[in-house]
Enzyme design. Structure first.
Site, short mmCIF file in Angstrom:
data_model
loop_
_atom_site.label_atom_id
_atom_site.label_comp_id
_atom_site.label_asym_id
_atom_site.label_seq_id
_atom_site.Cartn_x
_atom_site.Cartn_y
_atom_site.Cartn_z
N HIS A 61 -7.10 0.21 6.16
CA HIS A 61 -6.72 -1.17 6.42
C HIS A 61 -6.83 -1.72 8.12
CE1 HIS A 61 -6.01 -2.13 2.51
NE2 HIS A 61 -5.22 -1.22 2.26
N SER B 211 0.84 -1.15 0.04
CA SER B 211 0.21 0.13 0.04
C SER B 211 0.86 1.24 -0.02
CB SER B 211 -1.01 -0.10 1.35
OG SER B 211 -1.65 -1.04 1.30
#
Lengths: 444, 444, 444, 444
Positions: free
Chosen positions: B378, B301
């Site tokens: 997340h 990410s």
């Protein structure tokens, strides 16, 4: 068309019945009571593990017995309403400012927490299905505890949104339809009972028969409502001529008339969510497209409240200017009249026709509504009352409920809006002249 | 499985784009303004001719120009809120009785009329699609007129209910997917741009690549959100190794690790309706089922806010006990550092790693939230911060936004709930020890 | 997976039943006799208008009565064989040169013209279907005119090529299968009759039941052959325990044994085209994949020729060293023995078991083949004879045909090839030791 | 329609790519050479383990290099022909009796064993696909060894039967078609090259464009042949006007003319198996049904042999009564003439038109056939020569092959059979009067 992609797309839905990994983490702990699970689902936990929690709630619910379900619904009513403090604050603020933001806040604050609970329960595999069953159980519980209708209001609100016509799919039911759907057609037919698979086939397979149902993508095996259609060359007078097992089928291309002879709702849990309105119009449009020769769309409908109404009339000496002989005749049980001689029968039939016209055109309930529920449905949809058929249904039930009388309502796509407005705003029953002529002149 | 029946079932959806018979009755009259059409749709007329009226509104809306749309939304805000009299009465009654019925009535009375309007607009063919576009246009209008967010609240409420995870369908996207869907994948990829069809194929066709999207049955050609996955044998450190065109593909059966390296939302009109949470977990479960050898599920990410935060740190003499040299180093534009010698680079990399750990574990916004939006997503889903990869993304954008640093978040299905709770309730970022060790000792 | 595209792809097949534009050009002329149409179809006209001509032939054929069909087949035999002159020339050339080209020419010249005729008839919508029916009618005609088997040879050759296993599709039949397919399962079940829809459901719906069929893409509604499977925890001894209506279903995951208890061919017109071989092996592989716990694949099979063979044995004083008492016992009608006392029954059962073993292992027809056709089928497929079950089928038919005895044949995927070779090349029946032990010692 | 069931039915096909259980038993033994595997497959072993053996052969074949393949085909030719002894006996018997049985036996005995081998190879997953590839490789081998055409005769015979029009499925190709099929359309377009995905989309997506392909159920991802269609309001004169990127699309309902402007075969391995004939007629019928306003069906076709023929004419002083100037003009390279002045161009164009008419109507090959292959195809299908368009294709290839001339062939469904017969039996080219008028008077 993108249906192929859609087909594959939807295969995943069917798959969702699989075990959720990690499910046992919730159920295994045992004994977390269902109301606690519901609170968890509404909390932050629900954000992390919504699907598993939702499944846990629904499985626990399915194991509840009748008293358990009553208790569950009572908890929903008492503890899953709006947050009282927040609501009071919102009311206060609304009274002070009255602005748009205050209105919005008030609406949010007055939403019962169970609405969000229901939405989260829908995360579970088969969630929609179980929620519909849950409402069905709620109806039973409401008989014991009428206050539960507050809970039902939330179900109804949600289902009205979820089962919006825009999400429904119209599908033809025929002899190639999966057996598990067909057996539901047999089970749910509410108007003219289907006597097993051979009878079903007679209603689906001939070229002059059609059946259509609405489905929701989440309830694939469950028709929501279906309509049976006969294609004919004239407006039929009796159900017998349509269901006659030995009749010869008409090539569809030769048909001029589509007869909606049975409409049945399938999901008790969706009671009050209206589909029938859309179903008839959509089917009429689709049939017109497939068979341009069709120019007449009618029903062949029962008058479920006629016999009851007539009994009251017959018992009331002053009613409707009826003579004593007439009242005596009308008081006779329908079954007894089978063996009447021709002249007597003709007289009786004429009288029944007049009474049916009276019943449909003039009779009003205490609240001023048209008495007959089927009439209200079709007239409210914009149909007009086309014809009264004495002797249209000589089955035991037909005689018992309506002295054998049936009615055709006509859907003329060009007049639907006008008819609807006449009925909805002025309570006027639009009827053909042949029906209006049946009315007996009103006494002075 | 009942997918076949479903497939056929859904063909009718595709069909609904057809012309509605009788449509011209509405449009032909010409010049009925759109607000009048909306009122009609909410009236009894809407019950009789809902689909045609809804279509008329949506077609009229699509012809509006930008000022026209602003005017339309303003009308929605001002004239399609709740009925004021009814609301006041409900407030009054609530204050008097406060009982469940009063609460329910208050909730109903405070519901803006536009909610029912939106539900009825959904009757039109393609209604859902146009409503999503309408909200997209509303965002634009809200820039000019912030008060319109009251209208948005209703869209959001409705879409939250309609696009409930329970109604979504997860579908694999591969090289056999229809081209009209694939071109949307190309268009919507928001993280690592797809350079045309050949690049797309490299992300879909190799045996060690997967892509999954959520779809809604009413928006068949429109993915809602999609995730790209690489199957590997180790947690990757850089996006370059994953997207290398010449790399050799791994047989899927040999993979131990699934890397979610890109998640993109596709529908601006569904902003704020959260799907990503479900998507990752569902894909992880499905992959685990298909490939039991997978034991590690991680992301690769970006840190979109890192460079901005770091600039502020570098500009603040007292920050984080940094020496002047360190602050100077951090103030250097990322691009400039490409040609550093090895030792200097190693020092810089170490410093960047420490700063990234600081950024993710300790940095908080004014409101106390973790600063990085991707981290919030997340961590909020229950992932933990697994590893910081300096030099993970050396593209221009990667350098500009995050000095080339990337992060792995790990989804361990057994820890998701705990991690989520730590983050949600205590604002704690769960991180691996290797990340925590990167933190510089806090001054005294 | 590309099934979605395929699904759409195939929609066109279903469509092909439509009227062909211009069809009436052929039929309208009236009275062109069917043999003339066949000649046209084989001529250049067939190249220009093949589909319409083929349809004209098939429609004309379907209108023929029985004598008409006999005449048609006779024409096929006499006038649509090979071209005699061309064949003689090819024979001559072959005898002169004998080279590869001459062989090829000989093969072509000896091909009856009806083979190409059949291929061109297949151009018509539903052509394959009607050709299969045509062969079925041919069987009937062959009873009157055995020479027609020359025509059948061409059908058989063509169908062998067209219905090659590579073109067949295995599909599970369950309660979600379309009703028009299910009614064929009811109709064609040849081993243990299905008593209507409820009985059918008992064989399809429980979790421990499976049914699979082969289909050909051109005969979508027509299963070619199907097998019914019961999942159990042990090799069953009787059909009664499998079909017991009140039995409790086993969760499929717990099953260790798959029992093929009924295999039925559906298309008389495909007689002699073998599918059963592939069906059993494919289903075994598919079940193993779905349910890894399965380790035993057996049949529960009838011995259709046993009673007849046993009657001959009982009538032959010297046969098999049987005592007179034994022969008298074996001569008793099966039905009579129901009321035997226990000891007598045990003795009789033992004797029947010995005789069944003798029948299966040793009995040979005049041409040296194993006598029992079901045994030949399974042994030829590579199964071994696993167990003899006296009293396995006490239905009237079971008693009449085989004194109630049933047999398990076992498919062990690892031994199939060896077993097959033993049977095919050495005529050896591979059997378990428990079956072999049943054999009575041979006299001296 | 039963397409849904079919859709599910076909899912199993896609599945067949799976590993066959027990496969390694064959391959594991290693080193069984491919010809030995082929013999096994034809033996009794093939009956027991056909699928696995077939797969073993095909995998071994795919690993062969070019010389290996040549050797393999040679083995097929030499050792898998008919059994010589059996054939000689059959010939003898035929010469003795000459009866139907002898003919049938002769046909069987003369069938090369490789035909049955090919049929059994088709048992393997993807068998049909690999067999088509095998024939493609055979063409290459035939260049080195022309005698292999005996092997090709068997492929051709089999494929002619398997790819019978009755088994093919017509499917529209559009922008919703799976990408893996679309990329084949790009690759196989043989007439007017497609320049990538954007160009492809221009040919598929506009409402006045159509593309259709034939597929075989066993080759789901592989179009066999496809045709590109433009819907217009007039017969087009040039390919440029059809492919113009900036042109405005026509609403399909307004079209009167369907132009087949490109037909491409996709499978080299199916060379000589004719589909184009059926494709055009079927597409014409389907379009007529969808768009009743269509009344004209034409091609816009190249003249691939025109320039070559014209060069020969120009080089022959006596040909066609041409003057020297004319011959000089015709000898000029097409490209050179671009910059001609108007009058000169008009003269040249007129001359080219006359020559093209001559070429199509009168030119015959040594064997008496019409010279142009595209003309032979369409005239043989029953089309007529409608118009010659000088300057119809000014691309480099169009100028090089045909001096820029294009032709319209017209399919009038009512005249197809007559036109076909005129062409097939009398070698007559049916042409419009405007084309016939272009012919220069023949020198007496």
């Amino acid at each position: 068309m993108d249906m192929a992609f859609l087909g594959e797309l939807l295969t995943n839905v069917a798959d969702r019945g699989r075990a959720l990994i990690g499910m046992e983490r919730f159920l295994g702990k045992g004994a977390r009571p269902i109301d606690r699970l519901c609170e968890d689902l509404l909390s932050g936990k629900g954000e992390a593990s919504g699907m598993a929690l939702a499944q846990a709630v629904l499985e626990a619910w399915q194991r509840l017995d009748k008293p358990g379900r009553l208790a569950f619904f009572t908890v929903l009513m008492e503890r899953f309403g709006p947050d009282a403090e927040r609501l009071d604050a919102a009311v206060e603020r609304y009274r002070e400012t009255g602005d748009a933001a205050a209105v919005a806040a008030l609406h949010l604050a007055s939403e019962p927490r169970r609405q969000e609970l229901f939405r989260r329960l829908n995360l579970a595999p088969e969630g929609t299905h179980v929620l519909v069953q849950m409402r069905e159980a709620l109806f039973e519980a409401m008989e014991a505890e009428p206050a539960l209708k507050a809970v039902d209001a939330d179900f109804r609100h949600l289902f009205g949104s979820w089962f919006n016509r825009g999400f429904l799919v119209l599908r033809r039911i025929d002899w190639r339809t999966p057996a598990n759907v067909l057996e539901k057609i047999i089970r749910y037919e509410a108007v003219h009972e289907i006597q097993g698979w051979d009878d079903l086939r007679r209603r689906l397979e001939p070229p002059d028969r059609r059946c259509f149902a609405f489905f929701h993508p989440q309830l694939v095996d469950e028709p929501l409502i279906f309509v049976e259609v006969a294609l004919t060359t004239a407006i039929p007078r009796s159900i017998g001529e349509l269901l006659e097992p030995e009749r010869e089928a008409l090539p569809a291309q030769q048909a001029t008339t589509a007869v909606f002879y049975s409409i049945s709702n399938c999901q008790e849990g969706l009671r009050g969510i209206s589909f029938g309105n859309f179903l008839i119009k959509q089917v009429a449009e689709d049939l017109k497209r497939e068979l341009p020769g069709l120019d007449t769309f009618v029903t062949l409908s029962p008058l479920p409240g006629f016999a009851r109404w007539l009994a009251a009339v017959a018992a009331d000496p002053g009613a409707l200017n009826l003579s004593n002989e007439e009242r005596a005749e009308l008081a006779r049980p329908a079954g007894e009249t089978i063996s009447l001689e021709e002249a007597a029968r003709a007289a009786r039939d004429k009288l029944l026709g007049q009474m049916a016209a009276q019943y449909l055109l003039r009779a009003r309930s205490a609240s001023g509504r048209v008495v007959d529920p089927v009439a209200r449905f079709h007239l409210g949809n914009g149909a007009r009352l086309e014809r009264i058929n004495v002797g249209g249904n000589l089955s035991a039930r037909g005689l018992r409920e309506s002295h054998g009388v049936m009615v055709n309502y006509r859907y003329d796509l060009g007049d639907i809006e006008t008819n609807h407005e006449a009925f909805a705003t002025r309570n006027t029953v639009v009827a053909s002249s042949q029906v209006r002529k049946l009315l007996r002149p009103v006494a002075n």
